[in-house]
Write a protein that holds these residues in place. Structure first.
Motif, mmCIF file in Angstrom:
data_model
loop_
_atom_site.group_PDB
_atom_site.id
_atom_site.type_symbol
_atom_site.label_atom_id
_atom_site.label_comp_id
_atom_site.label_asym_id
_atom_site.label_seq_id
_atom_site.Cartn_x
_atom_site.Cartn_y
_atom_site.Cartn_z
ATOM 1 N N PRO A 284 0.969 -1.271 -0.005
ATOM 2 C CA PRO A 284 0.034 0.133 -0.048
ATOM 3 C C PRO A 284 0.750 1.149 0.113
ATOM 4 C CG PRO A 284 -0.468 -1.828 1.716
ATOM 5 C CD PRO A 284 0.586 -2.047 1.048
ATOM 6 N N ASN A 285 0.446 2.433 -0.541
ATOM 7 C CA ASN A 285 1.181 3.530 -0.448
ATOM 8 C C ASN A 285 1.518 3.951 0.933
ATOM 9 O OD1 ASN A 285 0.815 4.155 -3.115
ATOM 10 N ND2 ASN A 285 -1.071 5.241 -3.000
ATOM 11 N N VAL A 286 2.753 4.515 1.130
ATOM 12 C CA VAL A 286 3.143 4.800 2.532
ATOM 13 C C VAL A 286 2.602 5.936 2.869
ATOM 14 C CG1 VAL A 286 5.433 3.368 1.997
ATOM 15 C CG2 VAL A 286 5.310 5.871 1.577
ATOM 16 N N ALA A 287 2.739 6.122 4.016
ATOM 17 C CA ALA A 287 1.917 7.544 4.761
ATOM 18 C C ALA A 287 3.018 8.732 4.431
ATOM 19 C CB ALA A 287 1.856 7.460 6.157
ATOM 20 N N ASN A 288 4.231 8.329 4.612
ATOM 21 C CA ASN A 288 5.529 9.846 4.437
ATOM 22 C C ASN A 288 6.362 9.409 3.179
ATOM 23 O OD1 ASN A 288 4.400 11.131 6.662
ATOM 24 N ND2 ASN A 288 4.680 9.532 7.923
ATOM 25 N N PRO A 289 6.021 9.374 1.886
ATOM 26 C CA PRO A 289 6.912 9.154 0.941
ATOM 27 C C PRO A 289 7.933 10.102 0.711
ATOM 28 C CG PRO A 289 4.853 10.266 -0.065
ATOM 29 C CD PRO A 289 4.599 9.977 1.521
ATOM 30 N N THR A 290 9.020 9.642 0.320
ATOM 31 C CA THR A 290 10.467 10.364 0.096
ATOM 32 C C THR A 290 10.276 10.634 -1.315
ATOM 33 O OG1 THR A 290 11.441 9.031 2.010
ATOM 34 C CG2 THR A 290 12.847 10.338 0.343
ATOM 35 N N PRO A 291 10.514 12.131 -1.683
ATOM 36 C CA PRO A 291 10.675 12.489 -2.932
ATOM 37 C C PRO A 291 11.904 11.847 -3.563
ATOM 38 C CG PRO A 291 9.946 14.451 -1.744
ATOM 39 C CD PRO A 291 10.167 13.205 -0.594
ATOM 40 N N VAL B 230 9.570 10.703 -8.559
ATOM 41 C CA VAL B 230 8.490 9.768 -7.879
ATOM 42 C C VAL B 230 8.478 10.384 -6.462
ATOM 43 C CG1 VAL B 230 8.838 8.087 -9.676
ATOM 44 C CG2 VAL B 230 9.974 7.993 -7.501
ATOM 45 N N LEU B 231 7.552 9.984 -5.823
ATOM 46 C CA LEU B 231 7.391 9.970 -4.450
ATOM 47 C C LEU B 231 7.572 8.504 -3.960
ATOM 48 C CD1 LEU B 231 4.166 12.193 -4.017
ATOM 49 C CD2 LEU B 231 6.801 12.773 -3.823
ATOM 50 N N LYS B 232 8.844 8.032 -3.345
ATOM 51 C CA LYS B 232 9.188 6.620 -3.190
ATOM 52 C C LYS B 232 8.241 6.359 -2.375
ATOM 53 C CE LYS B 232 12.871 5.032 -4.075
ATOM 54 N NZ LYS B 232 14.293 4.520 -3.831
ATOM 55 N N GLY B 233 7.543 4.875 -2.670
ATOM 56 C CA GLY B 233 6.521 4.415 -1.992
ATOM 57 C C GLY B 233 5.143 4.505 -2.168
ATOM 58 N N VAL B 234 4.834 5.503 -3.292
ATOM 59 C CA VAL B 234 3.564 5.790 -3.820
ATOM 60 C C VAL B 234 3.492 5.219 -5.278
ATOM 61 C CG1 VAL B 234 1.984 7.573 -4.481
ATOM 62 C CG2 VAL B 234 3.179 7.886 -2.475
ATOM 63 N N HIS B 235 2.424 4.404 -5.572
ATOM 64 C CA HIS B 235 2.338 3.851 -6.894
ATOM 65 C C HIS B 235 2.010 4.849 -7.862
ATOM 66 C CE1 HIS B 235 2.577 -0.662 -5.627
ATOM 67 N NE2 HIS B 235 2.083 0.067 -4.491
ATOM 68 N N ILE B 236 2.816 4.670 -9.147
ATOM 69 C CA ILE B 236 2.561 5.500 -10.170
ATOM 70 C C ILE B 236 2.252 4.356 -11.703
ATOM 71 C CG2 ILE B 236 3.161 7.400 -11.801
ATOM 72 C CD1 ILE B 236 5.104 7.999 -9.498
ATOM 73 N N SER B 237 1.005 3.660 -11.551
ATOM 74 C CA SER B 237 0.675 2.733 -12.295
ATOM 75 C C SER B 237 0.188 3.299 -13.598
ATOM 76 C CB SER B 237 -0.375 1.669 -11.746
ATOM 77 O OG SER B 237 0.351 0.982 -10.666
#
Length: 411
Positions: A263-270, A291-298
């Protein structure tokens, strides 16, 4: 490994590169390349095979400035004749038998490796995701190649002829003492049409090895080869060492760990990485990873980008829209233990036509990017993992791990 040219007896020039063998290894690997850019010039696996102990020859599929599948121009097969004459001369120079020669290639290069190996009765064939129906493939996906190979006014009969080249060789071949390694994946959209219908023709060979990947990191045609570089190198090294591999009664199914998308993380790292920048006639071309690491970009709708240019003296800002490109290799490149899809995490300009920045006065600007993905938003300074410098009489661009600066000299 400078480029060299062999001029065949029919006048066709074959461009190639050669890496000599090491020590007492007596084996020749001939590499046929796939598509890369709109025009040819690439040599596949040239870095990966630098340390291979065998003789390695890479042949460039550049014949009159366009790809040919190493076969023909305007249905004239003098390219095929020249390629085979060149390869045979290299085999003869080294006094090699078919057992000491391997043909290999990837996608288009796999098709060429199959065709020439079967035509020349080469014993070792290592191919990944080849197209067996060349005519239909170029007709549907590479019109420039189709017209180059078949002529500007090509028709169905010519398409059909190219479609049957490899298929007929496979069906008619009676020398079954070959070592064939076919790496593919059911995730490849080409698998049902190009590979599956012909597997029985491959299985007649005494050492046919079907290597199928089900890796979560292999979801498209162009991901199959790169994800299994180690396996391919292992086969090359084994063949060069006179240790012919045989795998699991002829079939390998690689599943890997089958990671589940998190699942997408709460505090993604740019994360940003500028890959290229150009400026010409008040048009800015820039592209890279964001990207925001930990957030899906499908999907394309999963992310929006804006480029922000801030005058370093006046602090005035200008905001420009950016577009996205599909780059599925990013999911593998940015993998850090959690399976997150970053397929659309590559920013560029709309239709690759650049951004009009004629409204910006000549000045020095620091570049920022705004990333919006669902509920997440981040604005950060553009930067690059490697120092990137571009300049002309109208601009300077410098990017490093901290910032990116664009200086415009002329309005």
């Amino acid at each position: 490994m400078n480029e060299q040219i062999f001029t065949a007896s029919n006048g066709i020039e074959v461009i190639y590169r050669h890496k000599p063998s090491k020590y007492d290894f007596k084996h020749l690997i001939v590499v046929f390349s796939g598509f890369l850019n709109a025009t040819p010039g690439n040599y596949d696996f040239i870095n990966a095979m630098t340390d291979c102990p065998a003789d390695v020859i890479w042949i460039n599929d550049n014949f009159q400035g366009m790809y040919t599948y190493y076969l023909c121009i305007d249905m004239d097969f003098r390219v095929k004749e020249a390629v085979q004459e060149f390869i045979q001369s290299q085999i003869d120079q080294r006094n090699l038998s078919p057992e000491n020669v391997t043909f290999t290639g990837f996608s288009k290069g796999g098709s060429a490796a199959l065709y020439h190996a079967l035509s020349m009765n080469i014993k070792n064939i290592v191919v990944t995701v080849p197209q067996l129906h060349i005519g239909n493939y170029v007709d549907n996906f590479w019109k420039s190649v189709a017209t180059h190979m078949m002529g500007k006014n090509y028709h169905n009969a010519q398409i059909d002829y190219l479609d049957k080249l490899i298929v007929n060789l496979l069906k008619k071949d009676q020398d079954l003492d070959k070592n064939i390694y076919l790496l593919t994946s059911e995730a490849d959209i080409q698998f049902p049409t190009e590979i599956q219908p012909h597997l029985d023709d491959f299985r007649k060979y005494r050492n046919f090895n079907l290597l199928k990947t089900y890796s979560a990191f292999v979801r498209e045609h162009n991901q199959v080869t790169s994800h299994h570089t180690a396996l391919l190198l292992g086969i090359y090294y084994a063949l060069a060492s006179e240790a012919t591999p045989r795998f699991n009664q002829g079939e390998v199914n690689f599943f890997g760990t089958q990671p589940i998308p998190k699942p997408n993380v709460a505090n993604p790292t740019p994360y940003v990485d500028v890959r290229n920048c150009e400026y010409k006639d008040k048009i800015l071309f820039i592209e890279g990873v964001a990207v925001l690491k930990g957030v899906h970009i499908s999907n394309y709708s999963d992310v929006q980008y804006e480029l922000i240019l801030q005058n370093t003296r006046t602090r005035e800002t200008y905001t420009k829209g950016l577009a996205k490109l599909h780059r599925p290799h990013l999911t593998r490149e940015l993998f850090d233990g959690d399976f997150v899809i970053y397929d659309k995490g590559y920013f560029t300009t709309l239709d690759l036509k650049g951004i009009d920045i004629s409204d910006l006065p000549k000045a020095e600007y620091q570049l920022y990017i705004a990333i919006k993905s669902g509920e997440y938003y981040s604005k950060l300074a553009l930067s690059s993992q490697k120092t990137l410098t571009k300049s002309s009489d109208t601009f300077n661009f410098n990017s490093n791990s901290s910032l990116a600066i664009l200086e415009i000299f002329k309005e």
